[in-house]
Enzyme design. Structure first.
Site, PDB file in Angstrom:
ATOM      1  N   GLU A   1      44.548  34.418  45.435  1.00  0.00           N
ATOM      2  CA  GLU A   1      43.770  35.480  44.810  1.00  0.00           C
ATOM      3  C   GLU A   1      43.578  35.283  43.310  1.00  0.00           C
ATOM      4  O   GLU A   1      42.561  35.694  42.746  1.00  0.00           O
ATOM      5  CB  GLU A   1      44.435  36.851  45.055  1.00  0.00           C
ATOM      6  CG  GLU A   1      44.290  37.370  46.463  1.00  0.00           C
ATOM      7  CD  GLU A   1      45.424  36.917  47.361  1.00  0.00           C
ATOM      8  OE1 GLU A   1      46.339  36.226  46.839  1.00  0.00           O
ATOM      9  OE2 GLU A   1      45.410  37.229  48.562  1.00  0.00           O
TER      10      GLU A   1
ATOM     11  N   HIS B   1      53.834  34.579  47.384  1.00  0.00           N
ATOM     12  CA  HIS B   1      53.197  34.510  48.700  1.00  0.00           C
ATOM     13  C   HIS B   1      54.278  34.644  49.764  1.00  0.00           C
ATOM     14  O   HIS B   1      55.417  34.224  49.572  1.00  0.00           O
ATOM     15  CB  HIS B   1      52.446  33.181  48.865  1.00  0.00           C
ATOM     16  CG  HIS B   1      51.523  33.164  50.041  1.00  0.00           C
ATOM     17  ND1 HIS B   1      51.935  32.809  51.299  1.00  0.00           N
ATOM     18  CD2 HIS B   1      50.207  33.488  50.148  1.00  0.00           C
ATOM     19  CE1 HIS B   1      50.916  32.902  52.136  1.00  0.00           C
ATOM     20  NE2 HIS B   1      49.859  33.302  51.467  1.00  0.00           N
TER      21      HIS B   1
END
Length: 387
Positions: free
Chosen positions: A326, A273
């Site tokens: 996700e 991320h």
């Protein structure tokens, strides 16, 4: 009007504006090193566990959590706004055909532009805060209706009218599948939606705010947000993360499959991320939801997560690479019966509320966002060659 000159020197910043503070916000923040993010003064994960989507929507727009009476009134108000204008509903078959290869999220861009025209949305610059808030509420309410209608039309099915008696998440699932969802599925999707309403100055939020700073209308701002969001490196990853599980297939293939791709410099979708340097709190919550449902897919996903993190730690020492939202978002949505083509659109159902809250906040600032760029092309001025 030039933004740099003798009175304002250019300032070099990191690539991608990493770590650069561009404005102040009262909406929320992400503390990447702590693995924590919040909406207003509340932990986003605590909200996802304890509150409904409409309550968090109220918080984002009005700055406060509603009491029971306010909550019911706000939910009823949202439900009444879900129905599409005739001009938009009538155009959806054409939009669905034109965007069939790209999917409902691409169609949403076109439908939102039409919605803005059909409802007479005026520039933010020309409207007062109350009008902007009303416009934003209505636009957010119709986004799920647009997305599910485009999906159903693409399958050769009739779109379904929204049901005012269902909450936002349950109604979304109903208009998508044609079945009233099981309560645990509706609640799981609602928790996912709450957890993904906002997440700091991510690319789509920033894009929407840049457009808002020009004084453009709300639809233009939202279309810009959707465009940024559609990229595989941003909102377009949940289905790709699940595709990774399919590609690996079996437990014995995890290590060789991952090693081959990491050594080739490929990205493992669903891991890493831009902000978090620890476990993504959204991923932790969604893992718990997935494990609550159980089943072979969840067991396999947990095994893949463990091995990927171990291999990344070995091959990329010093890099804190963990699952992001996700990875388990795809697992939860699969368990709740959502088709993969609707994974990213479902993410957008939540994020449109966050975009709108940011648009409304940005509209109170009269300063246009206008950064500079360093020119690195051939030195000017050069003589223009004759033909």
């Amino acid at each position: 009007m030039p933004e740099t000159g003798p009175q304002q020197a250019a300032v070099d910043v990191p690539r991608g504006l990493a770590g650069v503070v561009v404005t102040e916000t009262a909406i929320g923040d992400v503390r990447g090193r702590e693995g924590f993010y919040h909406y207003r003064e509340y932990s986003a994960i605590d909200l996802a566990r304890s509150r409904g989507f409409e309550d968090v929507w109220h918080l984002m727009f009005h700055g406060t959590l509603p009491d029971a009476e306010q909550s019911a009134a706000f939910a009823a108000r949202v439900a009444a706004l879900r129905h599409l204008p005739d001009e938009v509903a009538g155009a959806l078959p054409l939009i669905a055909r034109a965007s069939s290869a790209a999917g409902p999220l691409a169609g949403l861009r076109t439908a939102l532009s039409l919605y803005g025209s059909a409802t007479g949305l005026r520039p933010l610059y020309d409207t007062d805060p109350e009008r902007r808030a009303e416009d934003a509420l209505a636009a957010c309410a119709v986004v799920p209706t647009i997305l599910t209608a485009l999906h159903r039309i693409g399958l050769g099915q009739e779109p379904l009218a929204p049901r005012d008696d269902l909450g936002h998440a349950a109604n979304y699932l109903y208009t998508l599948t044609g079945r009233e969802p099981a309560p645990d599925h509706a609640r799981a999707i609602e928790q996912y939606l709450v957890a993904t309403v906002d997440h700091g100055f991510n690319p789509s939020t920033f894009a929407a705010r840049v457009i808002a700073s020009t004084g453009a209308d709300l639809a233009a701002c939202l279309v810009g947000g959707v465009g940024a969001f559609s990229g595989p490196l941003h909102g377009g990853a949940p289905a790709r993360a699940l595709d990774t599980l399919d590609a690996i297939g079996t437990v014995d293939r995890i290590d060789p499959w991952i090693r081959e791709r990491v050594l080739a410099g490929e990205r493992i979708m669903g891991f890493g991320h831009a902000v978090y340097r620890t476990e993504d709190p959204r991923s932790r919550m969604l893992r718990g939801l997935a494990q609550g449902f159980g089943g072979p897919l969840v067991d396999f996903a947990v095994q893949v997560e463990q091995r990927v993190e171990a291999i990344l730690a070995e091959l990329k020492p010093g890099r804190e690479l963990h699952t992001n939202v996700e990875f388990y978002a795809g697992v939860v949505m699969e368990q709740c019966g959502l088709p993969r083509a609707m994974f990213t659109p479902t993410f957008a159902v939540a994020r449109v509320v966050g975009w709108s809250a940011n648009i409304l906040e940005q509209a109170t600032d009269s300063k246009i966002i206008r950064p500079g760029a360093r020119y690195v092309g051939p030195p000017p001025p050069q003589p223009v060659p004759a033909v």
